[in-house]
Design a protein around this motif. Structure first.
Motif, PDB file in Angstrom:
ATOM      1  N   GLY A 178       0.817  -1.209   0.000  1.00  0.00           N
ATOM      2  CA  GLY A 178       0.000   0.000   0.000  1.00  0.00           C
ATOM      3  C   GLY A 178       0.852   1.261   0.000  1.00  0.00           C
ATOM      4  N   GLU A 179       1.939   1.242   0.773  1.00  0.00           N
ATOM      5  CA  GLU A 179       2.849   2.378   0.795  1.00  0.00           C
ATOM      6  C   GLU A 179       3.530   2.553  -0.559  1.00  0.00           C
ATOM      7  OE1 GLU A 179       5.485   2.577   4.252  1.00  0.00           O
ATOM      8  OE2 GLU A 179       4.207   1.090   5.229  1.00  0.00           O
ATOM      9  N   ALA A 180       3.888   1.438  -1.185  1.00  0.00           N
ATOM     10  CA  ALA A 180       4.528   1.501  -2.501  1.00  0.00           C
ATOM     11  C   ALA A 180       3.575   2.094  -3.537  1.00  0.00           C
ATOM     12  CB  ALA A 180       4.974   0.106  -2.927  1.00  0.00           C
ATOM     13  N   VAL A 181       2.322   1.699  -3.491  1.00  0.00           N
ATOM     14  CA  VAL A 181       1.327   2.218  -4.438  1.00  0.00           C
ATOM     15  C   VAL A 181       1.183   3.729  -4.281  1.00  0.00           C
ATOM     16  CG1 VAL A 181      -1.128   2.227  -5.032  1.00  0.00           C
ATOM     17  CG2 VAL A 181       0.065   0.055  -4.707  1.00  0.00           C
ATOM     18  N   GLU A 182       1.199   4.214  -3.049  1.00  0.00           N
ATOM     19  CA  GLU A 182       1.085   5.654  -2.833  1.00  0.00           C
ATOM     20  C   GLU A 182       2.275   6.400  -3.423  1.00  0.00           C
ATOM     21  OE1 GLU A 182      -1.617   7.271  -1.718  1.00  0.00           O
ATOM     22  OE2 GLU A 182      -2.445   5.232  -1.869  1.00  0.00           O
ATOM     23  N   ILE A 183       3.457   5.808  -3.339  1.00  0.00           N
ATOM     24  CA  ILE A 183       4.635   6.414  -3.972  1.00  0.00           C
ATOM     25  C   ILE A 183       4.451   6.453  -5.488  1.00  0.00           C
ATOM     26  CG2 ILE A 183       7.097   6.079  -4.475  1.00  0.00           C
ATOM     27  CD1 ILE A 183       7.376   4.937  -1.632  1.00  0.00           C
ATOM     28  N   LEU A 184       3.989   5.360  -6.068  1.00  0.00           N
ATOM     29  CA  LEU A 184       3.810   5.282  -7.516  1.00  0.00           C
ATOM     30  C   LEU A 184       2.773   6.289  -8.008  1.00  0.00           C
ATOM     31  CD1 LEU A 184       3.845   1.390  -7.850  1.00  0.00           C
ATOM     32  CD2 LEU A 184       5.638   2.956  -8.608  1.00  0.00           C
ATOM     33  N   LYS A 185       1.737   6.508  -7.220  1.00  0.00           N
ATOM     34  CA  LYS A 185       0.667   7.429  -7.631  1.00  0.00           C
ATOM     35  C   LYS A 185       1.151   8.878  -7.721  1.00  0.00           C
ATOM     36  CE  LYS A 185      -3.483   4.912  -6.143  1.00  0.00           C
ATOM     37  NZ  LYS A 185      -4.611   4.883  -5.175  1.00  0.00           N
ATOM     38  N   LYS A 186       2.276   9.174  -7.100  1.00  0.00           N
ATOM     39  CA  LYS A 186       2.834  10.524  -7.199  1.00  0.00           C
ATOM     40  C   LYS A 186       3.361  10.797  -8.602  1.00  0.00           C
ATOM     41  CE  LYS A 186       5.777  11.409  -3.916  1.00  0.00           C
ATOM     42  NZ  LYS A 186       6.839  11.157  -2.888  1.00  0.00           N
ATOM     43  N   TYR A 187       3.682   9.719  -9.337  1.00  0.00           N
ATOM     44  CA  TYR A 187       4.308   9.877 -10.642  1.00  0.00           C
ATOM     45  C   TYR A 187       3.515   9.243 -11.790  1.00  0.00           C
ATOM     46  CZ  TYR A 187       8.213  10.857  -7.524  1.00  0.00           C
ATOM     47  OH  TYR A 187       9.010  11.383  -6.541  1.00  0.00           O
ATOM     48  N   ARG A 188       2.546   8.405 -11.469  1.00  0.00           N
ATOM     49  CA  ARG A 188       1.790   7.680 -12.486  1.00  0.00           C
ATOM     50  C   ARG A 188       0.308   8.013 -12.406  1.00  0.00           C
ATOM     51  NH1 ARG A 188       5.623   3.411 -13.793  1.00  0.00           N
ATOM     52  NH2 ARG A 188       7.508   4.679 -13.602  1.00  0.00           N
ATOM     53  N   LEU A 212      -3.711   1.120 -11.676  1.00  0.00           N
ATOM     54  CA  LEU A 212      -3.022   1.437 -10.427  1.00  0.00           C
ATOM     55  C   LEU A 212      -4.026   1.806  -9.338  1.00  0.00           C
ATOM     56  CD1 LEU A 212      -0.274   1.799  -9.055  1.00  0.00           C
ATOM     57  CD2 LEU A 212      -0.245   4.166  -9.899  1.00  0.00           C
ATOM     58  N   ASP A 213      -5.097   2.479  -9.734  1.00  0.00           N
ATOM     59  CA  ASP A 213      -6.091   2.906  -8.767  1.00  0.00           C
ATOM     60  C   ASP A 213      -6.940   1.755  -8.230  1.00  0.00           C
ATOM     61  OD1 ASP A 213      -7.402   5.044  -7.332  1.00  0.00           O
ATOM     62  OD2 ASP A 213      -9.124   4.746  -8.650  1.00  0.00           O
ATOM     63  N   SER A 214      -7.100   0.692  -9.056  1.00  0.00           N
ATOM     64  CA  SER A 214      -7.981  -0.409  -8.642  1.00  0.00           C
ATOM     65  C   SER A 214      -7.225  -1.623  -8.108  1.00  0.00           C
ATOM     66  CB  SER A 214      -8.860  -0.846  -9.821  1.00  0.00           C
ATOM     67  OG  SER A 214      -8.074  -1.404 -10.868  1.00  0.00           O
ATOM     68  N   ILE A 226       4.307  -8.238  -9.591  1.00  0.00           N
ATOM     69  CA  ILE A 226       3.504  -7.120 -10.096  1.00  0.00           C
ATOM     70  C   ILE A 226       4.334  -6.349 -11.114  1.00  0.00           C
ATOM     71  CG2 ILE A 226       2.363  -4.949  -9.486  1.00  0.00           C
ATOM     72  CD1 ILE A 226       1.879  -6.114  -6.700  1.00  0.00           C
ATOM     73  N   ILE A 227       3.734  -6.003 -12.240  1.00  0.00           N
ATOM     74  CA  ILE A 227       4.414  -5.161 -13.225  1.00  0.00           C
ATOM     75  C   ILE A 227       3.584  -3.901 -13.425  1.00  0.00           C
ATOM     76  CG2 ILE A 227       5.232  -4.949 -15.596  1.00  0.00           C
ATOM     77  CD1 ILE A 227       5.912  -7.875 -15.586  1.00  0.00           C
ATOM     78  N   VAL A 228       4.189  -2.770 -13.080  1.00  0.00           N
ATOM     79  CA  VAL A 228       3.522  -1.477 -13.183  1.00  0.00           C
ATOM     80  C   VAL A 228       3.995  -0.788 -14.459  1.00  0.00           C
ATOM     81  CG1 VAL A 228       3.121   0.748 -12.061  1.00  0.00           C
ATOM     82  CG2 VAL A 228       3.484  -1.305 -10.674  1.00  0.00           C
ATOM     83  N   GLY A 229       3.064  -0.426 -15.323  1.00  0.00           N
ATOM     84  CA  GLY A 229       3.424   0.189 -16.587  1.00  0.00           C
ATOM     85  C   GLY A 229       3.997   1.594 -16.428  1.00  0.00           C
ATOM     86  N   ASN A 230       4.593   2.109 -17.511  1.00  0.00           N
ATOM     87  CA  ASN A 230       5.077   3.493 -17.496  1.00  0.00           C
ATOM     88  C   ASN A 230       4.032   4.392 -18.165  1.00  0.00           C
ATOM     89  OD1 ASN A 230       5.380   3.180 -20.272  1.00  0.00           O
ATOM     90  ND2 ASN A 230       7.611   3.187 -20.231  1.00  0.00           N
ATOM     91  N   SER A 231       4.405   5.620 -18.501  1.00  0.00           N
ATOM     92  CA  SER A 231       3.440   6.571 -19.035  1.00  0.00           C
ATOM     93  C   SER A 231       2.932   6.179 -20.419  1.00  0.00           C
ATOM     94  CB  SER A 231       4.048   7.973 -19.088  1.00  0.00           C
ATOM     95  OG  SER A 231       5.202   7.981 -19.910  1.00  0.00           O
ATOM     96  N   SER A 232       3.640   5.262 -21.101  1.00  0.00           N
ATOM     97  CA  SER A 232       3.237   4.848 -22.445  1.00  0.00           C
ATOM     98  C   SER A 232       2.508   3.505 -22.470  1.00  0.00           C
ATOM     99  CB  SER A 232       4.472   4.740 -23.358  1.00  0.00           C
ATOM    100  OG  SER A 232       5.122   5.987 -23.468  1.00  0.00           O
ATOM    101  N   THR A 233       2.561   2.765 -21.383  1.00  0.00           N
ATOM    102  CA  THR A 233       1.968   1.426 -21.354  1.00  0.00           C
ATOM    103  C   THR A 233       0.449   1.516 -21.506  1.00  0.00           C
ATOM    104  OG1 THR A 233       3.730   0.705 -19.854  1.00  0.00           O
ATOM    105  CG2 THR A 233       1.797  -0.723 -20.042  1.00  0.00           C
ATOM    106  N   ARG A 234      -0.101   0.614 -22.279  1.00  0.00           N
ATOM    107  CA  ARG A 234      -1.555   0.571 -22.445  1.00  0.00           C
ATOM    108  C   ARG A 234      -2.044  -0.867 -22.406  1.00  0.00           C
ATOM    109  NH1 ARG A 234       0.444   2.289 -27.630  1.00  0.00           N
ATOM    110  NH2 ARG A 234       0.033   0.783 -29.326  1.00  0.00           N
TER     111      ARG A 234
END
Length: 252
Positions: A178-188, A212-214, A226-234
Motif C-alpha cells: 500500500g505504501e509503494a502504491v502511494e509512492i507510484l501514484k505521485k508519478y503515475r 493502479l487505482d484499482s 507485479i508489473i507497473v506500466g510506465n506513461s506509455s503502457t496501455r
C-alpha cells in the motif's frame, strides 16, 4: 581428492517445460541437490533419484548454502537450486560470499547456470510490458532497510521506468505494498495498467490486468509478481503493451 564442483542453477518459473537444458544437465550430473524445500519440490522427481537431497526451510539460506559448500569441498558435484534465475534475488550471490569469505574459489569449481526469471515469466503472460527500460524492486525489507526501498521506488517511478515488483506482500509485511502504491501514484496516472501474476506457470496460476487505482492488495502474496506500466503502457486485448517506439519511426 578430486576437486569439487558447485553450481547454482535456476529452475525457472516452476513448470518442467521451462527448465533450461543446461540446468537439467547440471542436475543430472550432480551427486547432491541443495535448496529450499519448496524449490526442491519443483525439480522433476526423476532427476532427484539416486542423489542426496539437502533441503531447509525458507529462513535457512545461509545454512543450506554452507552445506552445499561443505559438500563441494569433499570433492562432490553439488547443485544449489533456485526458482527463476539464481542471480536475481536468489542464492548465487550468497554462495559467492561464502566462497569469498573463506578464500575457497581455488578449491571449488564454481558456476552459475541461468534460468528464466520471474519477471520474464510474468511479462510473457501479460503480453509485452517490458519492451522498454524497466527496473526491478523487491519490497522485502528482511535484508534491505525499508527507507532504501522507498528511495529506489521513488527513483524508478520518477524516471518513468516500467517497474517489476518482487516480494510485494506477506503476512508480516502487509502494509508495504500500500505504501509503494502511494509512492507510484505521485508519478503515475491512476489509470496506469498494472499486471498481477500469481504463481506464474505453476498450479493455481492467475493473471490480471488492473489499473493502479484499482489494484487490490488482497490479490497479492509472496508468490506474486507485479508489473507497473510506465506513461506509455496501455492495455490491449486484456494484456499489457509498452511500445518501444517503432510507431514513431516507421509506418506500422
Amino acid at each position: 581428492m578430486n576437486k569439487g564442483c558447485l553450481k547454482v542453477i535456476g529452475l525457472g518459473p516452476g513448470d518442467e517445460c521451462l527448465l533450461a537444458p543446461q540446468a537439467r544437465q547440471a542436475i543430472m550430473e550432480a551427486e547432491a541437490v541443495v535448496g529450499y524445500t519448496g524449490y526442491v519440490e519443483l525439480v522433476p522427481q526423476e532427476l532427484l533419484e539416486g542423489r542426496e537431497v539437502l533441503s531447509t526451510g525458507m529462513m535457512a539460506e545461509v545454512e543450506r548454502c554452507r552445506k552445499a559448500v561443505e559438500a563441494a569441498l569433499e570433492g562432490r558435484n553439488v547443485v544449489v537450486v533456485c526458482s527463476g534465475d539464481p542471480g536475481i534475488y536468489a542464492m548465487a550471490g550468497l554462495v559467492m560470499e561464502l566462497l569469498e569469505a573463506d578464500d575457497l574459489f581455488e578449491r571449488v569449481d564454481f558456476e552459475v547456470v541461468p534460468g528464466i526469471p520471474a519477471f520474464s515469466a510474468a511479462a510473457a503472460l501479460l503480453g509485452a510490458p517490458l519492451m522498454h527500460d524497466f527496473a526491478s524492486v523487491s519490497l522485502s525489507d528482511l535484508l534491505t532497510p525499508w527507507e532504501k526501498i522507498e528511495k529506489r521506488l521513488e527513483a524508478a517511478a520518477s524516471a518513468d521506468f516500467v517497474i517489476a515488483i518482487y516480494n510485494p506482500r506477506s503476512k508480516k509485511r502487509a502494509g508495504h505494498l500500500g505504501e509503494a502504491v502511494e509512492i507510484l501514484k505521485k508519478y503515475r496516472s491512476e489509470n496506469t495498467p498494472v499486471g498481477i501474476v500469481n504463481r506464474a506457470y505453476r498450479e493455481g496460476q492467475r493473471v490480471q490486468v488492473v489499473t493502479l487505482d484499482s489494484l487490490d492488495v488482497k490479490d497479492v502474496d509472496m508468490q506474486t509478481v507485479i508489473i507497473v506500466g510506465n506513461s506509455s503502457t496501455r492495455e490491449v486485448a486484456g494484456k499489457m503493451l509498452t511500445p518501444r517506439g517503432y510507431a514513431n519511426k516507421y509506418d506500422i
